[in-house]
Design a protein around this motif. Sequence first.
Motif, PDB file in Angstrom:
ATOM      1  N   THR A 184       0.335   0.223   0.425  1.00 47.87           N
ATOM      2  CA  THR A 184       0.065   1.381   1.292  1.00 47.87           C
ATOM      3  C   THR A 184      -1.450   1.494   1.431  1.00 47.87           C
ATOM      4  O   THR A 184      -2.025   2.551   1.283  1.00 47.87           O
ATOM      5  CB  THR A 184       0.615   2.680   0.668  1.00 47.87           C
ATOM      6  N   SER A 185      -2.068   0.367   1.712  1.00 51.80           N
ATOM      7  CA  SER A 185      -3.528   0.252   1.678  1.00 51.80           C
ATOM      8  C   SER A 185      -4.172   0.306   3.050  1.00 51.80           C
ATOM      9  O   SER A 185      -5.380   0.405   3.161  1.00 51.80           O
ATOM     10  CB  SER A 185      -3.886  -1.101   1.062  1.00 51.80           C
ATOM     11  N   THR A 186      -3.375   0.170   4.088  1.00 54.78           N
ATOM     12  CA  THR A 186      -3.839   0.028   5.476  1.00 54.78           C
ATOM     13  C   THR A 186      -4.629  -1.276   5.682  1.00 54.78           C
ATOM     14  O   THR A 186      -5.298  -1.434   6.709  1.00 54.78           O
ATOM     15  CB  THR A 186      -4.711   1.218   5.969  1.00 54.78           C
ATOM     16  N   ALA A 219      11.676  -0.057   4.953  1.00 56.01           N
ATOM     17  CA  ALA A 219      11.256   1.010   4.026  1.00 56.01           C
ATOM     18  C   ALA A 219      10.329   1.941   4.789  1.00 56.01           C
ATOM     19  O   ALA A 219       9.120   1.939   4.596  1.00 56.01           O
ATOM     20  CB  ALA A 219      10.572   0.421   2.809  1.00 56.01           C
ATOM     21  N   GLY A 243       7.504  -1.644   6.596  1.00 56.79           N
ATOM     22  CA  GLY A 243       7.348  -0.351   7.270  1.00 56.79           C
ATOM     23  C   GLY A 243       7.973  -0.341   8.656  1.00 56.79           C
ATOM     24  O   GLY A 243       8.616   0.619   9.054  1.00 56.79           O
ATOM     25  N   GLY A 245      -3.302   6.253  -1.977  1.00 54.35           N
ATOM     26  CA  GLY A 245      -3.556   7.479  -1.223  1.00 54.35           C
ATOM     27  C   GLY A 245      -2.325   8.357  -1.235  1.00 54.35           C
ATOM     28  O   GLY A 245      -1.554   8.353  -2.209  1.00 54.35           O
ATOM     29  N   SER A 246      -2.087   9.075  -0.141  1.00 56.22           N
ATOM     30  CA  SER A 246      -0.951  10.009  -0.086  1.00 56.22           C
ATOM     31  C   SER A 246       0.365   9.281  -0.334  1.00 56.22           C
ATOM     32  O   SER A 246       1.160   9.677  -1.188  1.00 56.22           O
ATOM     33  CB  SER A 246      -0.872  10.674   1.279  1.00 56.22           C
ATOM     34  N   ALA A 247       0.598   8.213   0.420  1.00 62.06           N
ATOM     35  CA  ALA A 247       1.868   7.498   0.287  1.00 62.06           C
ATOM     36  C   ALA A 247       1.922   6.763  -1.062  1.00 62.06           C
ATOM     37  O   ALA A 247       2.905   6.887  -1.799  1.00 62.06           O
ATOM     38  CB  ALA A 247       2.038   6.515   1.444  1.00 62.06           C
ATOM     39  N   GLY A 248       0.881   6.025  -1.395  1.00 59.21           N
ATOM     40  CA  GLY A 248       0.870   5.230  -2.629  1.00 59.21           C
ATOM     41  C   GLY A 248       1.163   6.082  -3.857  1.00 59.21           C
ATOM     42  O   GLY A 248       2.050   5.748  -4.657  1.00 59.21           O
ATOM     43  N   ILE A 258       4.178  -1.919   3.260  1.00 61.94           N
ATOM     44  CA  ILE A 258       4.677  -0.876   4.173  1.00 61.94           C
ATOM     45  C   ILE A 258       3.595  -0.150   4.962  1.00 61.94           C
ATOM     46  O   ILE A 258       3.843   0.912   5.523  1.00 61.94           O
ATOM     47  CB  ILE A 258       5.599   0.130   3.463  1.00 61.94           C
ATOM     48  N   THR A 272       8.243   9.068   1.883  1.00 62.00           N
ATOM     49  CA  THR A 272       7.965   7.673   1.554  1.00 62.00           C
ATOM     50  C   THR A 272       8.374   7.386   0.112  1.00 62.00           C
ATOM     51  O   THR A 272       8.902   6.305  -0.193  1.00 62.00           O
ATOM     52  CB  THR A 272       6.471   7.358   1.789  1.00 62.00           C
ATOM     53  N   GLY A 312      -1.663   4.239   9.534  1.00 62.39           N
ATOM     54  CA  GLY A 312      -2.875   3.715   8.903  1.00 62.39           C
ATOM     55  C   GLY A 312      -4.040   3.623   9.881  1.00 62.39           C
ATOM     56  O   GLY A 312      -5.056   3.010   9.574  1.00 62.39           O
ATOM     57  N   PHE A 331      -0.739  -0.994  -4.325  1.00 66.00           N
ATOM     58  CA  PHE A 331      -1.974  -1.412  -3.650  1.00 66.00           C
ATOM     59  C   PHE A 331      -2.264  -0.402  -2.550  1.00 66.00           C
ATOM     60  O   PHE A 331      -1.589  -0.366  -1.526  1.00 66.00           O
ATOM     61  CB  PHE A 331      -1.834  -2.827  -3.089  1.00 66.00           C
ATOM     62  N   VAL A 357      -4.093   0.316  -7.669  1.00 66.04           N
ATOM     63  CA  VAL A 357      -5.258  -0.417  -7.177  1.00 66.04           C
ATOM     64  C   VAL A 357      -5.687   0.221  -5.861  1.00 66.04           C
ATOM     65  O   VAL A 357      -4.868   0.405  -4.965  1.00 66.04           O
ATOM     66  CB  VAL A 357      -4.910  -1.909  -6.944  1.00 66.04           C
ATOM     67  N   ASP A 358      -6.957   0.598  -5.786  1.00 65.06           N
ATOM     68  CA  ASP A 358      -7.471   1.128  -4.514  1.00 65.06           C
ATOM     69  C   ASP A 358      -8.740   0.347  -4.155  1.00 65.06           C
ATOM     70  O   ASP A 358      -8.920  -0.768  -4.653  1.00 65.06           O
ATOM     71  CB  ASP A 358      -7.704   2.652  -4.634  1.00 65.06           C
ATOM     72  N   LYS A 359      -9.571   0.903  -3.296  1.00 62.28           N
ATOM     73  CA  LYS A 359     -10.763   0.171  -2.842  1.00 62.28           C
ATOM     74  C   LYS A 359     -11.577  -0.403  -3.991  1.00 62.28           C
ATOM     75  O   LYS A 359     -12.105  -1.508  -3.906  1.00 62.28           O
ATOM     76  CB  LYS A 359     -11.674   1.112  -2.058  1.00 62.28           C
TER      77      LYS A 359
END
Length: 542
Positions: free
Chosen positions: A376-378, A448, A430, A294-297, A403, A264, A150, A291, A325-327
């Motif tokens: 997976t939101s960083t 995970a 993670g 992106g790629s992982a989510g 994670i 993932t 991230g 949450f 849910v993203d930004k």
Amino acid sequence: MSFGYDILNNPFKNKGTAFTKEERKELGLEGMLPPYVQTLQEQVDQAYAQFQSKPSDLEKRVFLMTLFNENRVLFYKLFSQHVVEFMPIVYDPTIAETIENYSELFVQPQNATFLSIDDDLDSIKTSLKNAAEGRDIRLIVVTDAEGILGIGDWATNGVDIAVGKLMVYTAAAGIDPSQVLPVVLDAGTNNEELLKDPMYLGNRHERVYGEKYHKFVDTFVEDAEEMFPEMYLHFEDFGRSNAAEILDRYKDKYTVFNDDIQGTGIIVLAGILGALNISGEEMKDQTYVSFGAGSAGTGIVSRVYDEFVQQGMDPEEAKKHFYLVDKQGLLFDDDDTLTPQQKPFARSRSEFDDADSLTTLEAVVKEVHPTILVGTSTQPNTFTEEIVKEMAAHTERPIIFPISNPTKLAEAKAEDLLKWTDGKALIGTGIPVNDIEYNGTTYQIGQANNALVYPGLGLGAIAATATVLDDEMISAAAHSLGGIVDTDKPGAAVLPPVSKLDQFSTTVAKAVADSAVKRGLTREDIKDVDQAIEDTKWEPKY
Ligand SMILES: NC(=O)c1ccc[n+]([C@@H]2O[C@H](COP(=O)([O-])OP(=O)(O)OC[C@H]3O[C@@H](n4cnc5c(N)ncnc54)[C@H](O)[C@@H]3O)[C@@H](O)[C@H]2O)c1
Ligand SMILES: O=C(O)C[C@H](O)C(=O)O
Ligand SMILES: [Mn+2]
């Protein structure tokens, strides 16, 4: 350079002080080593003592890298005897520090291939040939490092993730280290810190996108496939705008794998299956909030969604169990910034009384009452006490997987999740977490992290000579791991422990290889899957 130095400087051949008197004579090493001949175990013990004397994780990793650069057998023998202790040093989270400080720590290139978008495309073949040095390459981990864990865009520094992922392949699944190649594609960087750093070792210009970038990646893939036709190609930490597109481009043509999307997806599905085994609940009753989409989510959502459908749910009905849910908050179908992977799971505003208010995770959790929450939101510490307690108020055993990596970016700490849910949360993290004592119970926390599956997946595909890696093999991998949990023990983890990494890598490999062989998706005729896996495994010994 003398013959002797060639050997001592070649980590695939060097045995250091373990060269016998006869070997020293034969190889022109007389006088080049201290007289006492050590056994491999003596070397391991000595190296481990040195390792222990290092005061920080970063220094421990730097020491191990030196050993890796000198002598692969010794490095892997040592790693194999201390897997649980070494994983967080060799790999995530300490690897993030070495990537951020790559130039400062640089000693040598570690047999990696460095490809630059500024070079002539014709030079890619030459570069691969130079780095492979005639070795029979069966596994490449390639990164363009736009989305390292991230922590963002690290371009050439990201080569460490390719090197580190490959170390885990060998330690966990016995992939022969002389048959692997780490590759970094330097397409520039948007990381201002790097662009300004006088010590930075990569290209000092903005990241290139579009046609030129794709030509660069395509030429690399086609050249590598032509040179190493039996290779399994692992993509790691590409940016959100390229990762899925590149995977889709090649997944039916070559044996390729995207770890962030597919690896993932497998490990989180396996963790969820493990959690449901423990709670006794069923998949069809779950409501899932992702949450970070992106790629992982989205990779995870797509894998878990397939599981709903495989278990017999109508595909349209299954989609309704997912909230991304993203930004911008909950993703709606009227949003023209959605990625192709987000689109199928976007919701309609008309489903909610006050859709416009669903712009935060908290609002979404209050509205939809998830039973599964995956981060997976960083964005660190975003699974707050309030959100977690709200979730736990509507479900008996909330499944919560923060994670995002590395440690500093995790959405929550396992300990807090247990505290806030009175020990009810079924957790996956993670990074590795030590056992937690809470209210008289010892809780083991499942990791995970895709490292628990990608080595076995690669071993299975390589041993079976699989021509592709398809959804059925991927699903088989997830199921093979989801079953290995101890459902009776209070505080049991949702995933098997890293201490058994080598054992369950073989379990995963077998599931994948069986699936490939059964459906004839192999280059060679494999009669005995177990034997093929055993024959593929390399062991660190002289
Ligand atoms: N444990 C594992 O095995 C594993 C595997 C892959 C990725 N990850 C972790 O997952 C994280 C994401 O990785 P990725 O490859 O999907 O990256 P990505 O860039 O593709 O996705 C990150 C997503 O988070 C979103 N995001 C950013 N800020 C947000 C906010 N404030 N609220 C909600 N969403 C926000 C971004 O818009 C993006 O869609 C990283 O920290 C990575 O380390 C963990
Ligand atoms: O590298 C890891 O630890 C897992 C994953 O691939 C990630 O990008 O975070
Ligand atoms: Mn990754």
